[in-house]
Design a protein around this motif. Structure first.
Motif, short mmCIF file in Angstrom:
data_model
loop_
_atom_site.label_atom_id
_atom_site.label_comp_id
_atom_site.label_asym_id
_atom_site.label_seq_id
_atom_site.Cartn_x
_atom_site.Cartn_y
_atom_site.Cartn_z
N LYS A 362 0.84 -1.21 0.00
CA LYS A 362 0.00 0.00 0.00
C LYS A 362 0.86 1.25 0.00
CE LYS A 362 -4.29 -1.57 2.28
NZ LYS A 362 -4.09 -3.02 2.41
N ILE A 363 1.90 1.25 0.85
CA ILE A 363 2.79 2.40 0.93
C ILE A 363 3.52 2.60 -0.40
CG2 ILE A 363 4.86 3.32 2.06
CD1 ILE A 363 3.93 1.84 4.61
N ARG A 364 3.99 1.50 -0.98
CA ARG A 364 4.74 1.59 -2.24
C ARG A 364 3.85 2.06 -3.39
NH1 ARG A 364 8.23 -4.07 -1.81
NH2 ARG A 364 9.84 -3.27 -0.39
N SER A 365 2.57 1.73 -3.33
CA SER A 365 1.68 2.14 -4.41
C SER A 365 1.59 3.66 -4.50
CB SER A 365 0.29 1.53 -4.23
OG SER A 365 -0.34 2.02 -3.06
N PHE A 366 1.77 4.32 -3.37
CA PHE A 366 1.81 5.78 -3.36
C PHE A 366 3.22 6.31 -3.61
CE2 PHE A 366 -2.13 5.22 -0.85
CZ PHE A 366 -2.96 6.08 -1.55
N SER A 367 4.18 5.83 -2.82
CA SER A 367 5.55 6.36 -2.89
C SER A 367 6.18 6.10 -4.25
CB SER A 367 6.42 5.76 -1.78
OG SER A 367 6.54 4.35 -1.92
#
Length: 387
Positions: A362-367
């Protein structure tokens, strides 16, 4: 349409200034897609709709023609169904993609009217293509056409048919093949160079799959001494290199399995392919027209249908629901940074971000998207060049 080598196929104006009608933009699948199928369609597999679009039936099968089956990337289903439509359904031609004879590392849009024509164009083409440029020629044909392309190509044709009733009546059926993205011409030439072809002009032929399942990446080129050399790689090795050259549009695509087609075909990757195993295809009926065509083609002996099981689709593409969820975050990030953002309706993206992605994902999908916004200059207008 012309090839911008570092990106992919792009529309270029034939004259400048040119009249702007807005019709091209209105049918572009890159600016947005919306599902409009009837949720009460008979045989619709409701449990698959949110993640896979309209699905009426799924089979594992293959072409009954041994030559087509061997030459094709998997089981030859798309070619066999196209041939059936030519010979039995009153379609006069198939609009699809083939290697450009004058530059084998490029693709061209062709019209096939016979088994021999179709055989010459079998096998996947992991290079930029734009079969929608053949839609103008479709209007000039006395008989309906079969249209075969990537999911985005079929979606573009779908939107064009909504705008143009005359075009709608000229397309007999649409067939899409599963797609994980399209590498650029620059990526293809770089791989060919690493395998011995020092220049694009030295390339004699380039094949990505087929002649076995999944088949080999095969390059034939001329050396400096004029002698011909052949280089081969496994499908996994070649795709492992080429996928890093996919354009940004492929990373924000909601449809990898041909959700706007009558029929979609792909590989049944739900199990390992055994060495020397004959090719098999995953065959998905997405509309009533597609369902009827598949059944009639099987009855007429053009295709062999083995296992029928709707669960074969998610089992063959186990990572696509996670990809769908990550797309939701990518689109939000693009909008926050003022980058061009397509609008998708009816794909259920948010639910899969919550259900399919781990916290880290989830974090990587944004970052990851934030990094790409700046690395790729996604907030700036890009003027593609043909050379």
């Amino acid at each position: 349409m012309a090839d911008a080598p570092q990106i992919g196929k792009r529309p270029f104006l034939k004259s400048d200034p040119a009249p702007e009608t807005g019709e091209g933009l209105s049918v572009c699948p890159g600016i947005g897609l919306k599902h409009t199928f009837d949720p009460n369609t008979p045989n619709l597999r409701q449990e698959l709709v949110s993640g896979w679009g309209p699905v009426l039936a799924v089979w594992e099968g293959y072409s009954a023609d041994d030559e087509i089956r061997l030459s094709a990337s998997s089981g030859g289903a798309a070619t066999a169904l196209s041939l059936f439509c030519l010979e039995q359904e009153g379609n006069g031609q198939v609009v699809h993609t083939a290697a450009d004879p004058s530059a084998p590392y490029l693709n061209k849009t062709v019209m096939s009217r016979s088994r021999e024509d179709l055989l010459r164009a079998t096998g996947s083409r992991y290079a930029p293509s734009s079969p929608c440029e053949g839609l103008t020629d479709v209007l000039d044909q006395p008989t309906p056409s079969v249209f075969v392309g990537k999911p985005c190509d079929v979606a573009g044709a779908y939107k064009a048919r909504k705008n143009r009733p005359d075009l709608d009546g000229k397309i007999g059926i649409t067939i899409a093949f599963f797609c994980a993205g399209v590498p650029s011409t620059a990526g293809n030439l770089e791989l060919a160079k690493r395998r011995g072809a020092k220049s694009s002009s030295s390339i004699q032929s380039l094949r990505y799959r087929g002649n076995g399942w999944p088949g080999l990446w095969s390059l034939v080129y001329k050396k400096d001494d004029g002698k011909t050399e052949k280089s081969e790689m496994t499908y996994a090795e070649s795709w492992g290199f080429l996928q890093q050259y996919r354009q940004w549009r492929c990373y924000i695509c909601p449809d990898h399995t041909g959700e706007f087609a009558d029929i979609a075909v792909g590989d049944p990757w739900y199990r390992p392919v055994q060495p020397g195993e004959p090719g098999k295809s995953l065959i998905v009926a997405r509309t009533q027209r597609g369902l009827e065509t598949i059944k009639k083609a099987a009855a007429a002996g053009y295709i062999v249908l083995e296992t029928e099981d709707p669960d074969l689709l998610p089992r063959s593409q186990p990572n696509l629901l996670e990809t769908r969820g990550a797309l939701w975050a990518r689109l939000i990030t693009l909008k926050l940074f003022g980058a061009a953002t397509p609008v998708y309706s009816g794909f259920g993206l948010a639910r899969f971000w919550f259900s399919e992605l781990s916290l880290i994902a989830k974090i990587r999908s944004f970052s990851g998207t934030v990094k790409r916004v700046f690395k790729k200059g996604l907030t700036k207008r890009i003027e593609p060049s043909e050379s």
